[in-house]
Design a protein around this motif. Structure first.
Motif, mmCIF file in Angstrom:
data_model
loop_
_atom_site.group_PDB
_atom_site.id
_atom_site.type_symbol
_atom_site.label_atom_id
_atom_site.label_comp_id
_atom_site.label_asym_id
_atom_site.label_seq_id
_atom_site.Cartn_x
_atom_site.Cartn_y
_atom_site.Cartn_z
ATOM 1 N N UNK B 10 -10.253 -3.592 12.084
ATOM 2 C CA UNK B 10 -10.198 -4.060 13.430
ATOM 3 C C UNK B 10 -11.117 -5.082 13.674
ATOM 4 N N UNK B 11 -10.719 -6.292 13.837
ATOM 5 C CA UNK B 11 -11.450 -7.646 13.927
ATOM 6 C C UNK B 11 -12.004 -7.727 12.411
ATOM 7 N N UNK B 56 -6.628 -2.596 -2.437
ATOM 8 C CA UNK B 56 -6.813 -2.328 -0.793
ATOM 9 C C UNK B 56 -5.486 -2.463 -0.094
ATOM 10 N N UNK B 57 -5.499 -1.408 1.022
ATOM 11 C CA UNK B 57 -4.196 -1.474 1.675
ATOM 12 C C UNK B 57 -4.944 -1.503 3.272
ATOM 13 N N UNK B 58 -4.533 -2.400 3.959
ATOM 14 C CA UNK B 58 -5.132 -2.739 5.327
ATOM 15 C C UNK B 58 -4.070 -2.325 6.299
#
Lengths: 62, 62
Positions: B10-11, B56-58
């Motif tokens: 988030x941002x 990493x998974x965003x």
């Protein structure tokens, strides 16, 4: 290493579009795939599913 | 093994939501995360980006 192979999934058909993908980044109108070798490919679509232990990224085209 | 940790982005803020994710599957209104230990979590959002060498998974929430 933890890269994965990216497949476009269309109904039951899986088409390999890139091996050894490290990065997938959002880009205007789709996503950019970048492999551990530096290969790049833009796809008009989104990441639909992952199966990481099987080293698979599933993409749906738009 | 090739699992990855899932973060809600988030941002500039990254919030870890699950470790050792193996499967991410689409589900009505969002995605389901399943870890190598069998833990499951539904998130109203979509996979935004991947950085697999960094495990990493965003995810972007909707």
């Amino acid at each position: 290493m933890c890269e994965a192979n990216a497949y476009i999934r269309n109904k039951d058909k899986e088409t390999l579009v890139m091996e050894a993908v490290d990065l997938v980044t959002p880009e205007e109108g789709g996503i950019r795939l970048i492999s551990i070798f530096g290969d790049q490919k833009f796809i008009k679509g989104h990441i639909d599913a992952l199966s990481l232990v099987n080293h698979k990224i599933y993409i749906t085209e738009e």
